[in-house]
Design a protein around this motif. Sequence first.
Motif, PDB file in Angstrom:
ATOM      1  N   UNK A 139      15.855   2.616  -8.387  1.00 44.63           N
ATOM      2  CA  UNK A 139      16.108   2.126  -9.648  1.00 44.63           C
ATOM      3  C   UNK A 139      17.927   2.131  -9.584  1.00 44.63           C
ATOM      4  N   UNK A 140      18.417   3.221  -9.157  1.00 45.48           N
ATOM      5  CA  UNK A 140      19.884   3.254  -9.273  1.00 45.48           C
ATOM      6  C   UNK A 140      20.612   2.056  -8.346  1.00 45.48           C
ATOM      7  N   UNK A 141      20.019   1.703  -6.979  1.00 44.40           N
ATOM      8  CA  UNK A 141      20.440   0.773  -6.073  1.00 44.40           C
ATOM      9  C   UNK A 141      20.035  -0.441  -6.993  1.00 44.40           C
ATOM     10  N   UNK A 142      18.995  -0.606  -7.603  1.00 50.12           N
ATOM     11  CA  UNK A 142      18.683  -1.869  -8.161  1.00 50.12           C
ATOM     12  C   UNK A 142      19.539  -2.332  -9.520  1.00 50.12           C
ATOM     13  N   UNK A 143      19.849  -1.013  -9.938  1.00 49.66           N
ATOM     14  CA  UNK A 143      20.631  -1.289 -11.291  1.00 49.66           C
ATOM     15  C   UNK A 143      19.571  -1.415 -12.539  1.00 49.66           C
ATOM     16  N   UNK A 144      18.433  -0.911 -12.123  1.00 49.57           N
ATOM     17  CA  UNK A 144      17.510  -0.855 -13.584  1.00 49.57           C
ATOM     18  C   UNK A 144      16.881   0.688 -13.669  1.00 49.57           C
ATOM     19  N   UNK A 145      16.431   0.753 -15.086  1.00 46.72           N
ATOM     20  CA  UNK A 145      15.944   1.850 -15.519  1.00 46.72           C
ATOM     21  C   UNK A 145      14.674   1.574 -16.012  1.00 46.72           C
ATOM     22  N   UNK A 159       0.795  -1.259   0.016  1.00 43.28           N
ATOM     23  CA  UNK A 159      -0.027  -0.045  -0.127  1.00 43.28           C
ATOM     24  C   UNK A 159       0.965   1.149   0.106  1.00 43.28           C
ATOM     25  N   UNK A 160       2.025   1.091   0.623  1.00 44.22           N
ATOM     26  CA  UNK A 160       2.992   2.341   0.675  1.00 44.22           C
ATOM     27  C   UNK A 160       3.987   2.379  -0.560  1.00 44.22           C
ATOM     28  N   UNK A 161       4.372   3.684  -0.739  1.00 46.14           N
ATOM     29  CA  UNK A 161       5.052   4.091  -2.134  1.00 46.14           C
ATOM     30  C   UNK A 161       6.331   3.177  -2.196  1.00 46.14           C
ATOM     31  N   UNK A 162       7.106   2.996  -1.328  1.00 47.25           N
ATOM     32  CA  UNK A 162       8.533   2.391  -1.501  1.00 47.25           C
ATOM     33  C   UNK A 162       8.362   0.800  -1.633  1.00 47.25           C
ATOM     34  N   UNK A 163       7.550   0.081  -1.057  1.00 46.94           N
ATOM     35  CA  UNK A 163       7.243  -1.486  -1.617  1.00 46.94           C
ATOM     36  C   UNK A 163       6.513  -1.272  -2.825  1.00 46.94           C
ATOM     37  N   UNK A 164       5.863  -0.300  -3.386  1.00 47.65           N
ATOM     38  CA  UNK A 164       5.353  -0.362  -4.503  1.00 47.65           C
ATOM     39  C   UNK A 164       6.480  -0.087  -5.699  1.00 47.65           C
ATOM     40  N   UNK A 165       7.026   0.654  -5.817  1.00 46.65           N
ATOM     41  CA  UNK A 165       8.328   0.903  -6.510  1.00 46.65           C
ATOM     42  C   UNK A 165       8.977  -0.371  -6.611  1.00 46.65           C
ATOM     43  N   UNK A 166       9.454  -0.683  -5.485  1.00 49.51           N
ATOM     44  CA  UNK A 166      10.367  -1.782  -5.222  1.00 49.51           C
ATOM     45  C   UNK A 166      10.060  -3.119  -6.089  1.00 49.51           C
ATOM     46  N   UNK A 167       8.831  -3.419  -5.707  1.00 47.98           N
ATOM     47  CA  UNK A 167       8.131  -4.766  -6.048  1.00 47.98           C
ATOM     48  C   UNK A 167       8.091  -4.635  -7.583  1.00 47.98           C
ATOM     49  N   UNK A 168       7.365  -3.631  -8.004  1.00 45.22           N
ATOM     50  CA  UNK A 168       7.256  -3.508  -9.593  1.00 45.22           C
ATOM     51  C   UNK A 168       8.466  -3.649 -10.270  1.00 45.22           C
ATOM     52  N   UNK A 169       9.443  -2.912  -9.921  1.00 45.44           N
ATOM     53  CA  UNK A 169      10.798  -2.705 -10.329  1.00 45.44           C
ATOM     54  C   UNK A 169      11.466  -4.193 -10.620  1.00 45.44           C
ATOM     55  N   UNK A 170      11.207  -4.800  -9.328  1.00 42.08           N
ATOM     56  CA  UNK A 170      11.823  -6.436  -9.342  1.00 42.08           C
ATOM     57  C   UNK A 170      11.125  -7.087 -10.322  1.00 42.08           C
ATOM     58  N   UNK A 171       9.891  -6.716 -10.529  1.00 41.37           N
ATOM     59  CA  UNK A 171       9.289  -7.740 -11.383  1.00 41.37           C
ATOM     60  C   UNK A 171       9.616  -7.602 -12.864  1.00 41.37           C
ATOM     61  N   UNK A 172       9.998  -6.285 -13.238  1.00 42.96           N
ATOM     62  CA  UNK A 172      10.225  -5.940 -14.483  1.00 42.96           C
ATOM     63  C   UNK A 172       9.257  -5.381 -15.141  1.00 42.96           C
ATOM     64  N   UNK A 173       9.273  -4.439 -16.368  1.00 43.10           N
ATOM     65  CA  UNK A 173       8.549  -3.876 -17.043  1.00 43.10           C
ATOM     66  C   UNK A 173       8.151  -2.207 -16.341  1.00 43.10           C
ATOM     67  N   UNK A 219      12.461  14.345  -0.210  1.00 35.87           N
ATOM     68  CA  UNK A 219      12.516  13.933  -1.463  1.00 35.87           C
ATOM     69  C   UNK A 219      11.428  13.503  -2.415  1.00 35.87           C
ATOM     70  N   UNK A 220      11.142  14.054  -3.481  1.00 38.13           N
ATOM     71  CA  UNK A 220      10.103  13.849  -4.339  1.00 38.13           C
ATOM     72  C   UNK A 220       9.995  12.350  -4.616  1.00 38.13           C
ATOM     73  N   UNK A 221       8.660  11.953  -4.664  1.00 37.44           N
ATOM     74  CA  UNK A 221       8.298  10.670  -5.037  1.00 37.44           C
ATOM     75  C   UNK A 221       9.230  10.157  -6.539  1.00 37.44           C
ATOM     76  N   UNK A 222       9.326  11.105  -7.389  1.00 40.30           N
ATOM     77  CA  UNK A 222      10.039  10.627  -8.709  1.00 40.30           C
ATOM     78  C   UNK A 222      11.331  10.480  -8.544  1.00 40.30           C
ATOM     79  N   UNK A 223      11.985  11.582  -7.769  1.00 37.83           N
ATOM     80  CA  UNK A 223      13.270  11.312  -7.273  1.00 37.83           C
ATOM     81  C   UNK A 223      13.731   9.924  -6.448  1.00 37.83           C
ATOM     82  N   UNK A 224      12.701   9.717  -5.724  1.00 33.73           N
ATOM     83  CA  UNK A 224      13.009   8.310  -4.876  1.00 33.73           C
ATOM     84  C   UNK A 224      12.876   7.329  -5.655  1.00 33.73           C
TER      85      UNK A 224
END
Length: 329
Positions: free
Chosen positions: A259-265, A190-204, A249-254
């Motif tokens: 992404x930088x820590x994960x090495x993904x874009x 429900x929170x923004x950080x897990x939302x970003x991380x889980x989607x980025x790890x999944x791909x797309x 920090x803005x949500x976009x910058x977060x």
Amino acid sequence: MDWKNKRVLVTGAGGFIGSNLVEALVLRGAKVTCFLRYKASGDKGALDFLAPEVRESLTITSGDLADPATAAALVEGQQVVFHLAALVGIPYSYIHPIEVVRTNTLGTAYLLEACRNRGIERIVCFSTSEVYGTALYAPIDEDHPLQAQSPYAASKIGSDQIALSFFRSFGVPACIVRPFNTFGPRQSSRAVIPTIITQALKGGAVRLGAVSPTRDLCYVGDTAEGVIRMCEVPESVGEVINIGTGSEISIGALAERIFAILGRKPEIITDEKRLRPEKSEVMRLIADGRKAQRLLGWAPRTSLDEGLSRTIDWIRANPGFFKVEDYHV
């Protein structure tokens, strides 16, 4: 305060901050009773992800806090209460505003009345930086005007004021801790950080709501330490104290930082259903933490990058905790 064998009640213990607080209290030797919202499935939320030796030491009960008999029974035999139980989803409060007020505001009143009648040593009531609304000045100190920009925020303003009224009217040893945006292991998607991380790890692509709002992000271990200090310092009684880092920090910058820590874009796509109504969006939150430093001797220790790395490691190790396909309200 000596926590060894201290009888402590934690409401909302199955949540993200609650489970981390429970863990910290157990490690200090406290005898912890965990109150969870009733679930027929027997799901204990984030408590299921604690180490077995921590889980085995807990007393766990469940029910509806917006019931005076439940509140009275919960407090019986306890010395200290940490009150986190609440319906916390802002989007959820758009759909179920009356339920949110009933649980968050009335439930707090019932618990305070129970504490009043049973001579509790200390009750720490959890607030939220959402009560401030978009910053009228920055950083936000505890005297900043309260602005309810969602039914959730309004319910928490009501809860805070009831707690302070019980202190002023009846001498109930209540204090208000006001965390800004806490993050870390065991936080739901429900929170923004897990939302970003889980989607980025999944791909797309990563689907988000507004990316321009700024937030003050504090690692959950630091938040738990500040909350415990609220009980240990006599001067905190009757006070409202912010817990935050003083950085924003803005949500976009977060997202870019993650992404930088994960090495993904991945591409960021604005998902209309994740956007708040225009007048409800809180555009800027940044804490003035000087009162916490002065009264509690507390300051955050964990950097944003270190906290994000720990959170990413936990999410990778516990993929079953999340449902990536769903948008949670």
